[in-house]
Design a protein around this motif. Structure first.
Motif, PDB file in Angstrom:
ATOM      1  N   GLU A 239       0.831  -1.206   0.000  1.00  0.00           N
ATOM      2  CA  GLU A 239       0.000   0.000   0.000  1.00  0.00           C
ATOM      3  C   GLU A 239       0.869   1.261   0.000  1.00  0.00           C
ATOM      4  OE1 GLU A 239      -3.751  -0.541   1.951  1.00  0.00           O
ATOM      5  OE2 GLU A 239      -3.596   1.456   2.832  1.00  0.00           O
ATOM      6  N   TYR A 240       2.007   1.192   0.695  1.00  0.00           N
ATOM      7  CA  TYR A 240       2.922   2.339   0.678  1.00  0.00           C
ATOM      8  C   TYR A 240       3.532   2.507  -0.711  1.00  0.00           C
ATOM      9  CZ  TYR A 240       2.404   2.428   5.720  1.00  0.00           C
ATOM     10  OH  TYR A 240       1.877   2.512   6.972  1.00  0.00           O
ATOM     11  N   LEU A 243       1.032   4.358  -2.673  1.00  0.00           N
ATOM     12  CA  LEU A 243       1.034   5.769  -2.277  1.00  0.00           C
ATOM     13  C   LEU A 243       2.243   6.485  -2.869  1.00  0.00           C
ATOM     14  CD1 LEU A 243      -0.104   5.304   1.419  1.00  0.00           C
ATOM     15  CD2 LEU A 243      -1.278   6.728  -0.246  1.00  0.00           C
ATOM     16  N   GLU A 267      -7.689  -7.346  -1.691  1.00  0.00           N
ATOM     17  CA  GLU A 267      -8.810  -6.408  -1.767  1.00  0.00           C
ATOM     18  C   GLU A 267      -8.437  -5.037  -1.245  1.00  0.00           C
ATOM     19  OE1 GLU A 267     -12.567  -8.060  -0.533  1.00  0.00           O
ATOM     20  OE2 GLU A 267     -12.563  -9.156  -2.437  1.00  0.00           O
ATOM     21  N   SER A 268      -7.560  -4.997  -0.242  1.00  0.00           N
ATOM     22  CA  SER A 268      -7.148  -3.689   0.266  1.00  0.00           C
ATOM     23  C   SER A 268      -6.386  -2.943  -0.829  1.00  0.00           C
ATOM     24  CB  SER A 268      -6.302  -3.838   1.521  1.00  0.00           C
ATOM     25  OG  SER A 268      -5.060  -4.422   1.226  1.00  0.00           O
ATOM     26  N   TYR A 270      -6.842  -3.371  -4.154  1.00  0.00           N
ATOM     27  CA  TYR A 270      -7.794  -2.906  -5.166  1.00  0.00           C
ATOM     28  C   TYR A 270      -8.487  -1.630  -4.708  1.00  0.00           C
ATOM     29  CZ  TYR A 270      -7.374  -6.688  -8.519  1.00  0.00           C
ATOM     30  OH  TYR A 270      -6.902  -7.539  -9.472  1.00  0.00           O
ATOM     31  N   LEU A 271      -8.827  -1.585  -3.411  1.00  0.00           N
ATOM     32  CA  LEU A 271      -9.468  -0.378  -2.890  1.00  0.00           C
ATOM     33  C   LEU A 271      -8.530   0.825  -3.034  1.00  0.00           C
ATOM     34  CD1 LEU A 271     -11.954   0.810  -1.317  1.00  0.00           C
ATOM     35  CD2 LEU A 271     -10.579   0.527   0.740  1.00  0.00           C
ATOM     36  N   ALA A 272      -7.262   0.615  -2.667  1.00  0.00           N
ATOM     37  CA  ALA A 272      -6.296   1.714  -2.743  1.00  0.00           C
ATOM     38  C   ALA A 272      -6.106   2.160  -4.198  1.00  0.00           C
ATOM     39  CB  ALA A 272      -4.965   1.291  -2.127  1.00  0.00           C
ATOM     40  N   HIS A 274      -8.193   1.992  -6.591  1.00  0.00           N
ATOM     41  CA  HIS A 274      -9.400   2.707  -6.979  1.00  0.00           C
ATOM     42  C   HIS A 274      -9.403   4.125  -6.400  1.00  0.00           C
ATOM     43  CE1 HIS A 274     -13.648   3.017  -8.018  1.00  0.00           C
ATOM     44  NE2 HIS A 274     -13.833   3.540  -6.830  1.00  0.00           N
ATOM     45  N   GLU A 275      -9.070   4.237  -5.121  1.00  0.00           N
ATOM     46  CA  GLU A 275      -9.182   5.542  -4.457  1.00  0.00           C
ATOM     47  C   GLU A 275      -8.047   6.487  -4.818  1.00  0.00           C
ATOM     48  OE1 GLU A 275      -9.861   5.007  -0.300  1.00  0.00           O
ATOM     49  OE2 GLU A 275     -11.986   4.600  -0.703  1.00  0.00           O
TER      50      GLU A 275
END
Lengths: 428, 406
Positions: A239-240, A243, A267-268, A270-272, A274-275
């Motif tokens: 996730e980093y 970012l 899934e986390s 895919y959410l990231a 997307h956002e």
């Protein structure tokens, strides 16, 4: 070698170690809970070698419980027939120290009792928990490898977590200085015999070629290609990475990110994606066999590894072997793995701005990319060769057994490791 | 006993139900709705209620043998109620194999029973089951969070997306916990006319404001957060924010109430950021204890990456706590930036820390924002309001006004 599953794609280093030790004439066996046929497909060259596969012993099934209860008498009978004295010795010791519980531990330990090894190497720290009685019950020297998660967060809020282990272990293997420091912080006595052996890779299988499109100025048509390799697990910090890529785009660098790996964090991510509006910029390509990972590395301009916890990281080594510059966090062993400013950049973990800044620096400087890549390859060739790693393990095992028993072991090894194993190795 | 106003079956919630559902059902029961739970065992009593009505619906878990035995038991019970309907359902099951068996196991308990309304508190439990109901059966499903905001983004879950569509086609009414969820559900194919937004409610009498004077400026800032420890809660970012806050010289302490699979990660983050002595893991606690902890805290922080609308935040607001929340899901429908607290971007520990810093600096701000939070709950999120809305929805659905079944 004790581990939960063998072989496993994300633990290819254990396959390399096993085969390497056998080549050296060490009488090595693997004891594991699972050995999935689907995983064997990734290792075709030795999936068919029966003598090798005979050395991979699955422990008796303990799930579901009724099956374990059903199999228990057979496990006892089989083990007793194969090793009568070993079985008696086991029960004589454990009945005293563990009481009734020895009936269930026996079932878990049956495979080890049958093999009667000199050394039991738990390939991950947590595996030794609840097995420390083996030191006297087998008896054998117990050693353990700490590879990251086991020291970083397993049982972190329990100060007694490894207490028993520290008292029973004959030695500790850590991937690097950082993990050895962590082991001591978690109660390991500084006097514990220990060895630091970093991971290694088969350098010949990873080699970079010069490609004409490496030195271009990046554009939306040919964006800066960033690769992440690692299980989709929070500790890998993907996730980093997302970012950081999002920041990099804000700095105006056209880029593309591919993430190799699979896991629960899917899934986390895919959410990231997307956002952070990274749809079309980031591709999650799933896990893949080693050969394809090599192709992905070949595709990339840089490897990004934003982990928050990492033992040492083989894919970072592989990227360096492929002459790719690396941008990584300073999680644990990574700052030993990459030489900051020479083979890549090491940034503080969770610092997405620093990562983006270093990525931008590399994106804008083809010469830097080339130099860092070349330096990385040199470093791996010098320090992280597979042969050297296997030698180090074999030497360490010899030291643990001491000079006298060393000769004994060598004799026994040549006796026991039937010629069929060596033939199979040659074929594989 | 008087004839109930309406008979409602609830399918797919825990036993006993989650607190917020339990509260809702008790409220509906008080207004004359007969609530029947489909559960694996007799409903367990809770602090709030002792439910009498239930039907036996075993979980589809366990090995093949266990499932087979359960299936036989459920089928024979169903056949005793209505032989023909049972036979029809078994014939209509989609193929043979484990999936079909699981579907039957879930559907057979409903054979030969009639309810005015069947309610699925979690939309995913309606999948596969919904087509077994006769066309005239009125069905309500709830869209709460993950299943609408996260799962559909995963391309590997195309089948789930398709099942959502068939659920939306069949349902008489879709309950959404926030406007944000409604918008996202519409994007997934929900017809706008069947949507009904009813936000959750808090028992403002139970989650009351503590009158005592709280923290004096300069002493420890007590930050609290509650919820299951799962990745969606983004707790690593919150722990990071607290570390930043402490680095800037503010003596802050974080209490995390709840438990869950991501606990290792959060414990590791606290150690890794060297604030392990200032992060307290209290585990899961019963509602009364949660309230006590909330009343003792100075600020409530929510670092979620995705939410429907967070019950935890509503409870904290009810206790008069100022809120720092991330801008996700329907959170803006409960907290206005600068009024009841601060709304920060997701995945941004620096922004969370900055908001906490403002609250740490001023006793007046904490007090006024806390009072505003309590006021908003009393105005918009009370139980009677929620129950009214539910009663309206239920009676409309039962009367067939809301949406003609196909």
């Amino acid at each position: 070698m004790v581990m939960p599953a063998f072989p496993k794609l994300s633990e290819t280093f254990l396959v390399n170690k096993f085969v390497g030790l056998l080549r050296q004439g060490v009488d090595a066996y693997v004891v594991c809970g699972r050995s999935d046929e689907s995983e064997w497909r990734n290792y075709p060259h030795f999936a068919e070698q029966a003598p090798l596969r005979r050395r991979i012993v699955r422990s008796w099934a303990h799930e579901p419980r009724w099956l374990a209860a059903l199999l228990w008498p057979f496990a006892l009978l089989y083990t007793f027939v194969m090793r009568p004295s070993g079985t008696v010795r086991y029960f004589r010791f454990t009945a005293k120290s563990l009481g009734v519980r020895c009936l269930s531990t026996f079932y878990l330990d049956a495979a080890l009792i049958r093999l009667q090894p000199d050394i039991v190497h738990f390939e991950f720290g947590t595996l030794v928990l609840g097995r420390t009685h083996l030191r006297d019950a087998l008896p054998a020297k117990l050693v353990v490898s700490f590879r990251g998660f086991d020291l970083n967060y397993s049982g972190l809020d329990d100060p007694q977590y490894y207490q028993q282990a520290w008292q029973s272990l004959a030695g500790v293997h850590c991937l690097g200085q950082d993990l050895w420091r962590r082991a001591q912080r978690r109660g390991c006595p500084p006097s514990m015999p220990h060895v630091l052996i970093p991971p290694a890779i088969d350098v010949e299988r990873f080699s970079g070629e010069e490609r004409p499109d490496r030195d271009v100025t990046f554009s939306p048509e040919r964006p800066f290609r960033i690769l992440c390799v690692g299980r989709l697990h929070w500790k890998k910090g993907h996730e980093y990475a997302l970012l950081a890529v999002s920041e990099l785009r804000k700095l105006g660098v056209p880029c593309e990110l591919r993430v190799v790996g699979d896991g629960e964090a899917l899934e986390s991510l895919y959410l990231a994606i997307h956002e952070l509006e990274l749809v079309g910029v980031v591709t999650l390509v799933g896990s893949m066999p080693h050969e394809q990972v090599r192709q992905e590395l070949d595709w990339a301009d840089v490897l990004l590894h934003a982990a928050v916890s990492e033992g040492f990281c083989n894919s970072v080594l592989e990227a360096q072997a492929m002459a790719k510059p690396v941008v990584c966090s300073d999680a644990d062993g990574l700052s030993e793995n990459v030489r900051d400013g020479v083979t890549g950049f090491v940034t503080p973990r969770r610092d997405i701005h620093a990562m983006a800044e270093k990525l931008a620096l590399l994106a804008g400087n083809a010469e830097l990319r080339r130099d860092m890549g070349a330096a990385g390859r040199q470093r791996v060739l010098r320090q992280y060769r597979l042969e050297a790693q296997i030698d180090a393990f074999a030497r360490w095992y010899d030291e643990l057994l001491g000079e006298s028993s060393d000769n004994e072991r060598a004799d026994a090894a040549t006796l026991r490791s039937e010629s069929s194993t060596q033939d199979a190795l040659a074929r594989a | 006993m008087a004839e109930p106003l309406l008979r409602m079956l609830v399918y797919g919630c825990h036993n006993p139900p989650e607190t917020f559902l339990d509260r809702l059902f008790s409220g509906l029961e008080a207004r004359g709705v007969e609530v029947t739970l489909a559960s694996t065992g007799a409903p367990r009593a809770t602090e709030m209620s002792q439910r009498k009505h239930w039907i036996w619906a075993p979980h589809a878990v366990g090995g093949k043998v266990t499932q087979g035995i359960k299936l036989a038991a459920v089928a024979s019970a169903a056949a005793r109620r209505s032989w023909s309907a049972t036979a029809r359902m078994v014939r209509g099951a989609s193929g043979v194999g484990t999936a079909a068996a699981v579907e039957l196991l879930r559907a057979l308990p409903l054979v030969g029973r009639t309810f005015d309304v069947v309610y699925f508190p979690w939309i995913e439990s309606a999948g596969g089951l919904i087509r077994h109901f006769p066309a005239e059966q009125k069905i309500i499903v709830s869209c709460r969070g993950t299943q609408i905001n996260i799962a559909p983004l995963n391309p590997q879950r195309r089948r789930f997306r398709e099942s959502l569509k068939s659920i939306f086609e069949r349902a008489a009414c879709v309950h959404c916990v926030s406007e944000n969820i409604r918008e996202n559900a519409e994007r997934l194919g929900m017809p706008p006319q069947i949507a009904r937004v009813i936000r959750p409610a808090v028992d403002s009498a139970q989650f009351s404001m503590q009158a005592h004077c709280k923290r004096v400026d300069g002493s420890v800032l007590k930050i609290v957060t509650t919820g299951r420890i799962i990745w969606n809660k983004g707790l690593e970012y919150l722990v990071h924010a607290v570390a930043i806050l402490r680095e800037s010289g503010i003596d802050a302490r974080l209490e995390i109430i709840g438990d869950g699979p991501d606990r290792d990660r959060v414990v590791y983050s606290a150690h890794d950021l060297e604030i392990e002595d200032h992060v307290q893991f209290s585990g899961a606690l019963p509602p009364t204890q949660v309230r006590d902890r909330l009343q003792q805290a100075d600020v409530f922080a929510l670092s979620s990456l995705s939410e429907g609308i967070s019950n935890a935040v509503l409870e904290a607001m009810s206790c008069g706590l100022p809120i720092v929340t991330t801008d996700c899901g329907g959170m803006r429908e409960a907290v206005t930036d600068g009024v009841e607290g601060f709304v920060t971007p997701t995945r941004d520990p620096r922004a969370i820390a900055a908001a906490l810093c403002k609250l740490a600096a001023s006793h007046e701000l904490r007090h006024s924002m806390g009072a505003a939070a309590r006021l908003r709950i009393e105005r918009e999120f009370t139980l009677p309001r929620q129950i009214d809305a539910w009663m309206n929805m239920l009676s409309e659905v039962a009367a067939g006004k809301s949406h003609a079944s196909p």
